[in-house]
Enzyme design. Structure first.
Site, PDB file in Angstrom:
ATOM      1  N   ASP A  58       0.866  -1.173   0.000  1.00 16.90           N
ATOM      2  CA  ASP A  58       0.000   0.000   0.000  1.00 16.90           C
ATOM      3  C   ASP A  58       0.907   1.228   0.000  1.00 16.90           C
ATOM      4  O   ASP A  58       2.083   1.152   0.385  1.00 16.90           O
ATOM      5  CB  ASP A  58      -0.903  -0.027   1.237  1.00 16.90           C
ATOM      6  N   ASP A  81      -0.295   5.026   0.729  1.00 18.71           N
ATOM      7  CA  ASP A  81      -0.603   6.098   1.673  1.00 18.71           C
ATOM      8  C   ASP A  81      -0.622   5.586   3.108  1.00 18.71           C
ATOM      9  O   ASP A  81      -1.241   4.570   3.428  1.00 18.71           O
ATOM     10  CB  ASP A  81      -1.956   6.721   1.321  1.00 18.71           C
TER      11      ASP A  81
END
Length: 219
Positions: free
Chosen positions: A7, A9
């Site tokens: 991922d 953010d």
């Protein structure tokens, strides 16, 4: 195939590139502060709470792309990278990515590919699965193209990414996914080695209950 998924953010970045892109446009006077700032914060809070309507958010986030020529957007993005993103790379990110240098590395993010492709390139991650803004003649329309890479959509987009390479999940011998968010539980449940990174409270509780590793890239 050994597959390392990340991922972006609040995982590889100590912050949210989507939120900061809108804030950057507000600071540049491109978006009206009074109209957009509260709305941007509201969507971010909904994301963290796991209640975000992705299509409502994408309508908000992608519309500004359609109002400006691509050359101007690219110029703004270069400044956004310098002022917002480079200082936001988590201290532990380079070492984590280097640990997987012999694996196939993919950033899998809900944030749109206009914002995230230059970030992935800066981090040296070879592959990106992101929400794709629709383009016509090289310019953005303000709409989304295809399935957003969000929640279950990340799993489906990963399967599509593999299929485009003539592969299936059964061809993946070992896999990791690093994420901070409860929204990523569908993909975390899919991989061989789920890892919670600076997780939100819901993901932390889930990870501890399942004896998943919990790490921090921020120190």
């Amino acid at each position: 195939m050994r597959l390392a998924l990340f991922d972006l953010d609040n995982t590889l970045l100590a912050g949210d590139s989507d939120f900061e892109w809108a804030q950057f446009l507000i600071e540049q006077g491109v978006l009206d502060r009074e109209v957009y700032e509260a709305r941007n914060q509201q969507f971010y809070d909904q994301y963290k709470a796991g209640t975000l309507d992705i299509h409502e958010f994408l309508d908000f986030q992608l519309k500004p792309l359609a109002r400006h020529p691509r050359a101007q957007l690219d110029a703004w993005h270069a400044e956004y990278m310098r002022s917002k993103i480079l200082p936001m790379v988590a201290p532990g990110t380079p070492a984590l990515l280097d640990r997987h240098r012999d694996d196939v590395r993919v950033i899998v993010t809900a944030t749109n590919s206009f914002v995230t492709a230059p970030i992935a390139a800066h981090l040296g991650v070879e592959h990106l699965i992101a929400t794709d803004p629709e383009q016509v003649g090289g310019e953005f329309t303000g709409r989304v193209a295809g399935l957003p890479s969000f929640r279950d959509g990340k799993v489906r987009r990963l399967d599509e990414w593999l299929a485009a390479r003539g592969l299936a999940w059964s061809d993946v011998a070992e896999s990791w996914f690093y994420s901070d968010s409860l929204n990523d539980l569908p993909l975390l449940e899919r991989v061989h080695h789920p890892v919670a990174v600076d997780p939100d409270p819901t993901l932390r509780a889930h990870a501890e209950g399942r004896a998943w590793p919990v790490i921090s890239l921020r120190r």
